[in-house]
Design an enzyme around this catalytic site. Structure first.
Site, PDB file in Angstrom:
ATOM      1  N   LYS A  16       0.782  -1.104   0.026  1.00 30.02           N
ATOM      2  CA  LYS A  16       0.505  -0.022  -0.554  1.00 30.02           C
ATOM      3  C   LYS A  16       0.976   1.021   0.146  1.00 30.02           C
ATOM      4  O   LYS A  16       1.967   1.516   0.715  1.00 30.02           O
ATOM      5  CB  LYS A  16      -0.917  -0.138   1.438  1.00 30.02           C
ATOM      6  CG  LYS A  16      -2.441   0.400   1.237  1.00 30.02           C
ATOM      7  CD  LYS A  16      -3.010  -0.107   2.468  1.00 30.02           C
ATOM      8  CE  LYS A  16      -4.179   0.623   1.847  1.00 30.02           C
ATOM      9  NZ  LYS A  16      -5.320   0.036   3.342  1.00 30.02           N
TER      10      LYS A  16
HETATM   11  O1  G3P Z   1      -8.289   1.082   5.689  1.00 27.83           O
HETATM   12  C1  G3P Z   1      -7.845   1.885   4.245  1.00 27.83           C
HETATM   13  C2  G3P Z   1      -9.379   2.570   4.990  1.00 27.83           C
HETATM   14  O2  G3P Z   1     -10.548   1.337   5.263  1.00 27.83           O
HETATM   15  C3  G3P Z   1      -9.351   3.268   6.087  1.00 27.83           C
HETATM   16  O3  G3P Z   1     -10.753   3.852   6.454  1.00 27.83           O
HETATM   17  O4  G3P Z   1     -12.876   4.291   8.165  1.00 27.83           O
HETATM   18  O5  G3P Z   1     -10.178   5.256   8.210  1.00 27.83           O
HETATM   19  O6  G3P Z   1     -11.982   5.771   6.863  1.00 27.83           O
HETATM   20  P1  G3P Z   1     -11.395   4.498   7.499  1.00 27.83           P
END
Ligand code: G3P
Length: 217
Positions: A83
């Protein structure tokens, strides 16, 4: 649409993988910090739990170090996906990894332009953050639709990995919008199957069957 689980909690991942319906996992530095565990150890453990893609994020922001970190992470297991953030250095690293046939997930995507540049960099996956866009009053799901249209009209093979999922509706709408993957927090995944009418209907079936006094075996 493939299902990834968005966590570094191996207990939560085990129960999700036990359903037989989960295809991979995504992590990020915040999820790793939350796990309280050694980064490489937890990624290695997760890679043992699934043959599917497991996203592990670099921790640097400049290309040379990103690339070195990426190559070290890729050594952990064949199903590690690197990533990288949506920055010029991140895309440069993405292109270098793509040339080595190392799978990449370009993250923190909030616009069509960003998704376009990630595809041109050879990204395996692009992670548009639906929930974080919604938080700003912008319709995050519209971005999924737009990226789908862009990739289809130009024939880009980068897979849309709907991320920052906050609700069941996000999962459903992402699937309808043509996302290739949704990475779902464990809580949302565990609730996907539930519906009050299903539970009510099953209770009624069981009660009526009991009244028959019969057994199948
Ligand atoms: O891991 C990437 C993404 O899914 C993060 O989500 O909930 O931290 O905006 P969030």
């Amino acid at each position: 649409m493939y299902i990834f689980i968005d966590t570094a909690d191996t207990d939560e991942l085990k129960s999700a993988f036990d359903t037989g319906l989960v295809d991979g996992c995504t992590t990020n530095p915040s999820l790793i910090a939350k796990s309280g565990r050694d980064f490489k150890e937890v990624i290695a453990e997760i890679c043992e739990m699934t043959p599917g893609p497991v996203s592990a994020e670099v921790a640097s922001i400049e290309h040379e170090t990103m690339l070195a970190e990426a190559l070290a992470l890729a050594e952990i297991a064949d199903n590690v996906v690197i990533k990288v953030p949506l920055t010029w250095d991140g895309l440069k690293t993405c292109a270098a990894l793509s040339a080595e046939e190392i799978q990449t997930n370009v993250t923190l995507c909030f616009s069509v332009a960003q998704a376009w540049l990630a595809a041109k960099s050879g990204a395996t996956f692009i992670s548009p953050f639906i929930g974080r866009l919604d938080d700003t009053g912008v319709d995050g799901m519209e971005l999924i639709h737009d990226i789908r249209a862009l990739y289809d009209v130009h024939g880009y093979e980068t897979e849309i990995l709907a991320a920052s999922i906050r609700t069941q509706e996000h999962v459903e709408q992402a699937a309808l919008a043509g996302a290739d993957v949704a990475t779902i927090p464990p809580k949302i995944f565990n609730e996907l199957l539930s519906h009050p009418l299903t539970e009510k209907g099953l209770d009624a079936f069981m009660a009526d069957w009991t009244k028959t006094g019969q057994s199948i075996l």
